[in-house]
Design an enzyme around this catalytic site. Sequence first.
Site, PDB file in Angstrom:
ATOM      1  N   ASP A 122       1.017  -1.117  -0.282  1.00 60.71           N
ATOM      2  CA  ASP A 122       0.303  -0.232  -0.134  1.00 60.71           C
ATOM      3  C   ASP A 122       0.698   1.297   0.032  1.00 60.71           C
ATOM      4  O   ASP A 122       0.023   1.992   0.402  1.00 60.71           O
ATOM      5  CB  ASP A 122      -0.761  -0.054   1.214  1.00 60.71           C
ATOM      6  CG  ASP A 122      -1.778  -1.376   0.808  1.00 60.71           C
ATOM      7  OD1 ASP A 122      -2.381  -1.408  -0.299  1.00 60.71           O
ATOM      8  OD2 ASP A 122      -2.406  -2.131   2.100  1.00 60.71           O
ATOM      9  N   HIS A 126      -4.338  -2.400  -5.675  1.00 58.53           N
ATOM     10  CA  HIS A 126      -3.537  -1.462  -5.898  1.00 58.53           C
ATOM     11  C   HIS A 126      -5.097  -0.610  -6.300  1.00 58.53           C
ATOM     12  O   HIS A 126      -6.325  -0.860  -7.096  1.00 58.53           O
ATOM     13  CB  HIS A 126      -3.201  -1.786  -7.105  1.00 58.53           C
ATOM     14  CG  HIS A 126      -1.552  -2.781  -6.981  1.00 58.53           C
ATOM     15  ND1 HIS A 126      -1.132  -2.245  -6.661  1.00 58.53           N
ATOM     16  CD2 HIS A 126      -2.103  -3.888  -7.214  1.00 58.53           C
ATOM     17  CE1 HIS A 126      -0.453  -3.732  -6.168  1.00 58.53           C
ATOM     18  NE2 HIS A 126      -0.912  -4.649  -6.693  1.00 58.53           N
TER      19      HIS A 126
END
Length: 340
Positions: A13, A43
């Site tokens: 992340d 994503h």
Amino acid sequence: MTCSILVGGAWGDEGKGKCITYLCGNDKPDIIARAGVGPNAGHSVEFNGEKYGLRLIPSGFVHTDAKLMIGAGVLVDKDVLFKEFEDLKKYNVKERTFVDPRCAIITKDHRERDKKSEHLAKKIGSTGSGCGPANSDRVLRTVKLAKDVPELEDYLADVSLETNNVLDNGGDVFIEGSQGFALSLYYGTYPFVTSKDTTASTFAADVGVGPTKVDEVINVFKAYITRVGEGPFPTEISQEEAESKNIEEYGVVTGRRRRVGLFDMELAKESCRINGATQIALTCVDRLYPDCARTQSYDDLSAETKKFVEEIQSETGVPVTIISTGPDLKDTIDLRKELL
Ligand code: GTP
Ligand code: IMP
Ligand code: MG
């Protein structure tokens, strides 16, 4: 001919989604290949005013002339794949996505084993996407491969052959890693890690490109750190402190609140070393330094921000070539021409 690999520098992340979208839209590689563990990834891609949370399809899909490929080392969940084909219909993703026949397949049984396992779901805090049990079956050599799944027949291609052919003919290949360095099964905070190594060398192997073919390794760091799930986190701060700095976050796959911490220089140095990083992309600089929001030129960054960037560069010995100052693709400072 350029073969680039993008990797996450910490616990995932880091904003890889935005970096990949920017780099692929700009550099227009012939093939964008997904490496990494599998659909445990999330994503975030913001493009043309829309937001997508991708788990399997390469985030570079916005470059519509590229072939999209999923390398042999990546676990495929066909339900996730087909859902993303639907979600991304207007980008003709289904027509240009190819799965290596050697990809291992995640089944309902893997997902259930992941969610029901006290060890995985509770102690480690897994994403419940079935990746751990599927990789374990792969090691035991009992897992089913993509070549044995009739619904995938139309999408199969030898990803190693295709990517190497493109490179041998002077084309460009972009390899998207997923997760992050500190989640590596070998180099991360074991046992609080994912089910595979998550460094650049493994991402090259996932796609079937040898180390001598790789030109650039772009290591992505966020200006602060987040972690989902359990395990050590040396620079962690309290939720109250994160809120006061306006850097609280929630996960894309699980919706879980992320743990938040400050930038960790020791981790950055180790991550650059083991990944063999040639470039650093630094994201969410605007969230830590709000006066830099949407800045598009290095000269316009505040002195404090420049000092932060320069310190990362001098400590790691790796140039910070991409600085992201907002979610929009335009909010990007690209210093590659100056620094490389
Ligand atoms: P990876 O798992 O590394 O791919 O990261 P991610 O793309 O999943 O990151 P995450 O899910 O945490 O999403 C990041 C969010 O922040 C997305 O909505 C992005 O559009 C956004 N984002 C990315 N870069 C920046 C940035 O530089 N500044 C701000 N304010 N937001 C960003
Ligand atoms: P698993 O990969 O689902 O087995 O989860 C193992 C650990 O890795 C958990 O702490 C997850 O939260 C973490 N993890 C796996 N993939 C990602 C990712 O893409 N981003 C952030 N954390 C991840
Ligand atoms: Mg993510």
